[in-house]
Motif scaffolding. Sequence first.
Motif, PDB file in Angstrom:
ATOM      1  N   TYR A 158      31.994 119.585  98.019  1.00  0.00           N
ATOM      2  CA  TYR A 158      31.837 119.375  99.463  1.00  0.00           C
ATOM      3  C   TYR A 158      31.407 120.649 100.184  1.00  0.00           C
ATOM      4  O   TYR A 158      30.865 120.585 101.280  1.00  0.00           O
ATOM      5  CB  TYR A 158      33.155 118.863 100.058  1.00  0.00           C
ATOM      6  CG  TYR A 158      34.380 119.480  99.449  1.00  0.00           C
ATOM      7  CD1 TYR A 158      34.810 120.755  99.782  1.00  0.00           C
ATOM      8  CD2 TYR A 158      35.104 118.779  98.488  1.00  0.00           C
ATOM      9  CE1 TYR A 158      35.921 121.326  99.193  1.00  0.00           C
ATOM     10  CE2 TYR A 158      36.231 119.332  97.892  1.00  0.00           C
ATOM     11  CZ  TYR A 158      36.634 120.609  98.245  1.00  0.00           C
ATOM     12  OH  TYR A 158      37.736 121.181  97.646  1.00  0.00           O
TER      13      TYR A 158
ATOM     14  N   THR B  90      29.949 115.550 106.442  1.00  0.00           N
ATOM     15  CA  THR B  90      31.308 115.189 106.069  1.00  0.00           C
ATOM     16  C   THR B  90      31.738 113.957 106.847  1.00  0.00           C
ATOM     17  O   THR B  90      31.275 113.735 107.971  1.00  0.00           O
ATOM     18  CB  THR B  90      32.293 116.342 106.337  1.00  0.00           C
ATOM     19  OG1 THR B  90      33.625 115.918 105.990  1.00  0.00           O
ATOM     20  CG2 THR B  90      32.270 116.761 107.797  1.00  0.00           C
TER      21      THR B  90
ATOM     22  N   THR C 258      35.956 110.936 101.033  1.00  0.00           N
ATOM     23  CA  THR C 258      35.076 111.270  99.902  1.00  0.00           C
ATOM     24  C   THR C 258      34.959 110.125  98.903  1.00  0.00           C
ATOM     25  O   THR C 258      34.435 110.321  97.812  1.00  0.00           O
ATOM     26  CB  THR C 258      35.583 112.530  99.157  1.00  0.00           C
ATOM     27  OG1 THR C 258      36.910 112.279  98.648  1.00  0.00           O
ATOM     28  CG2 THR C 258      35.612 113.739 100.061  1.00  0.00           C
TER      29      THR C 258
ATOM     30  N   SER D  62      32.714 106.467 102.052  1.00  0.00           N
ATOM     31  CA  SER D  62      32.121 107.661 102.662  1.00  0.00           C
ATOM     32  C   SER D  62      30.635 107.739 102.340  1.00  0.00           C
ATOM     33  O   SER D  62      30.237 107.505 101.192  1.00  0.00           O
ATOM     34  CB  SER D  62      32.812 108.927 102.140  1.00  0.00           C
ATOM     35  OG  SER D  62      32.053 110.077 102.438  1.00  0.00           O
TER      36      SER D  62
ATOM     37  N   GLY E 268      30.259 110.207  99.508  1.00  0.00           N
ATOM     38  CA  GLY E 268      31.142 110.059  98.365  1.00  0.00           C
ATOM     39  C   GLY E 268      30.460 110.334  97.040  1.00  0.00           C
ATOM     40  O   GLY E 268      30.965 111.098  96.204  1.00  0.00           O
TER      41      GLY E 268
ATOM     42  N   ILE F   7      28.901 114.267  96.761  1.00  0.00           N
ATOM     43  CA  ILE F   7      29.820 115.379  96.515  1.00  0.00           C
ATOM     44  C   ILE F   7      30.161 115.497  95.033  1.00  0.00           C
ATOM     45  O   ILE F   7      30.326 116.602  94.512  1.00  0.00           O
ATOM     46  CB  ILE F   7      31.095 115.205  97.369  1.00  0.00           C
ATOM     47  CG1 ILE F   7      30.769 115.476  98.841  1.00  0.00           C
ATOM     48  CG2 ILE F   7      32.216 116.133  96.898  1.00  0.00           C
ATOM     49  CD1 ILE F   7      31.913 115.147  99.784  1.00  0.00           C
TER      50      ILE F   7
ATOM     51  N   SER G 193      40.165 115.546  96.521  1.00  0.00           N
ATOM     52  CA  SER G 193      39.016 114.879  97.147  1.00  0.00           C
ATOM     53  C   SER G 193      37.757 115.021  96.303  1.00  0.00           C
ATOM     54  O   SER G 193      36.912 114.119  96.277  1.00  0.00           O
ATOM     55  CB  SER G 193      38.774 115.448  98.554  1.00  0.00           C
ATOM     56  OG  SER G 193      38.558 116.844  98.505  1.00  0.00           O
ATOM     57  N   ASN G 194      37.620 116.138  95.591  1.00  0.00           N
ATOM     58  CA  ASN G 194      36.452 116.338  94.747  1.00  0.00           C
ATOM     59  C   ASN G 194      36.489 115.401  93.541  1.00  0.00           C
ATOM     60  O   ASN G 194      35.473 114.814  93.152  1.00  0.00           O
ATOM     61  CB  ASN G 194      36.375 117.785  94.282  1.00  0.00           C
ATOM     62  CG  ASN G 194      34.985 118.178  93.811  1.00  0.00           C
ATOM     63  OD1 ASN G 194      34.062 118.293  94.613  1.00  0.00           O
ATOM     64  ND2 ASN G 194      34.821 118.376  92.514  1.00  0.00           N
TER      65      ASN G 194
ATOM     66  N   SER H 160      35.483 111.961  94.483  1.00  0.00           N
ATOM     67  CA  SER H 160      34.023 111.840  94.545  1.00  0.00           C
ATOM     68  C   SER H 160      33.396 111.784  93.164  1.00  0.00           C
ATOM     69  O   SER H 160      32.352 111.149  92.968  1.00  0.00           O
ATOM     70  CB  SER H 160      33.434 113.011  95.343  1.00  0.00           C
ATOM     71  OG  SER H 160      33.626 112.813  96.720  1.00  0.00           O
TER      72      SER H 160
END
Length: 559
Positions: free
Chosen positions: A270, A276, A358, A362, A365, A368, A417-418, A421
């Motif tokens: 991200y 975002t 994410t 998103s 999504g 990222i 969050s990564n 994704s």
Amino acid sequence: MLWLVMELSLQLLNPFWPAGYKGIDVRAQSPLKVGSDCQTPTATTPSSKLPDYFETTLGWYAGPTATGESPWLAQTNAAPFAGVSYIPNTPLETQAPISGNKHGRNVFERLGHMSPYFPNPRGFGVHEYPIPLGANVTWLNMVHRHGSRYPEVGGNELRLARKLTEAKGKFQAHGALSFLNDWRNVLGAEILVPVGKQQLFDSGTLHYYQYGHLYPNDGSRIIARTTTQRRMLESAEYFMAGFFGLGWTQNATLELVIESKGFNNTLAGYNACNRTSWDMGGKTAREWAEVYLLDAHERIRSNIQGDLDWTLSDTYSAQALCAYETVAVGFSHWCSLFTYEEWEAFEYSLDIAFAAGTGFLSPVGRAIGIGYVQEVLARMQHHVLSSPTAQINTTLDNNTVTFPTHQALNFDFSHDSNIISILVAFGLTQFAEYLPPTRILPDREFVMAYIEPFAGRLDIEVIQAPAPINPNRSVAIDKLYENGPPTSYVHFVLNQRTVPLGRSLKECGERDDGWCEMNTFFGVQKMQVEKAEFEWACFGDYEMPEYGVVRDGRPPKKE
């Protein structure tokens, strides 16, 4: 000037630096960018003449590192409560009495991404099958979230803590809230709490039992990757100690990839994306909080007298304080203030936030996580990455010293969050369902506590078999192998439970074991890379859609 000094210093430190190296490969060609959530890097004298991406003592881009007070559970715990603890021999007291709790359920599995690690209790819709006799796990790619930590510096939890500290002596709390009269903030910020270190050590030990045979034992050292944030570095170190023992530096070398805005880093993808949707996710989660928290909010307010303006946002933050205090000092009075149903609703709010932030809801999504997907595919196919695709750091990924292409054990450490994704970028659409912000979707697949609790991990295995394996794994042993040539399969294991690839990627077929034939997997993933539309998603001039418009992890089509 600072950039010039850094570049010259790094060149002097690094006799192995690639010719013409100009710093970390950044999409925006600007020097030394520091995000608002990071501290200004401070250079220290390195302990050896290593390339800086293998040097773990420099301390650059480590992020905030505020340490909280030491736990004192023997003194502060209102327990022991009756019953068996959440995890045997755990340092956390998780038997807090919760109104409405039945059948031994536990709110500490309802804390979303703040849940202490536990394997998914229900699985992802497929049975677990052993490796058939004659077949072998030959390769592993693991991406692991850091362990339990203190709250983030800019989070609402610490804002509430400051508010209560500043109001000390100006209010009086009663009933279940009486503890507030003597409450004080003991939390640090950002870095691992003790149990977070334990989670990674335990995971390293578990992974050794699972995959220790993949280590070459020929005197060579594998390369493992993490980011420069302190909790990320320490998570990797504790994992390695669990896997190899305290002398792990004889077996592995840690590669640190700069984590800061504008730097290409697939472990924090991200940061290289200009768009975002976290505002959309946060806004929608707040809408749901305004539905489910009204009763709890009134209960809390009715027990406070004096000069303390207690808001609905404070009530929501109080639920998060339960999670953070528990992992930091072992017990929290905040937990018992809410009913079991309110904890279920709290978890759902976090599911909404991450799905929109994410996930598949998103517009960024897929984008990222797509750089990491490309790295996994490159590792599987034994080649480096030389073209500047997505947020890939080509300085590192185009060099077999920093991006080994024939390594059977690949360990990476990333953020919740990564990793969400990454699942989206792989096209695992079983997690793509729409989450309405007006009611809980009870049988949803996208449950953050099951997907990315603290210390959550995704293990991707390659399994080589002497012949094709029958997709119906319940057949007799003599019918397990079909006629055909040696065949390799891909197996996804998320928090110790199989993710059935055929459920999302139809080309993989409806296999009982959830595996996917390897060449089929490569073909499907080529299409997933194209679907991500990285440039348009991260840098396109489009209007951010409303919640619910996006269902496939990518923005509306360019007109």
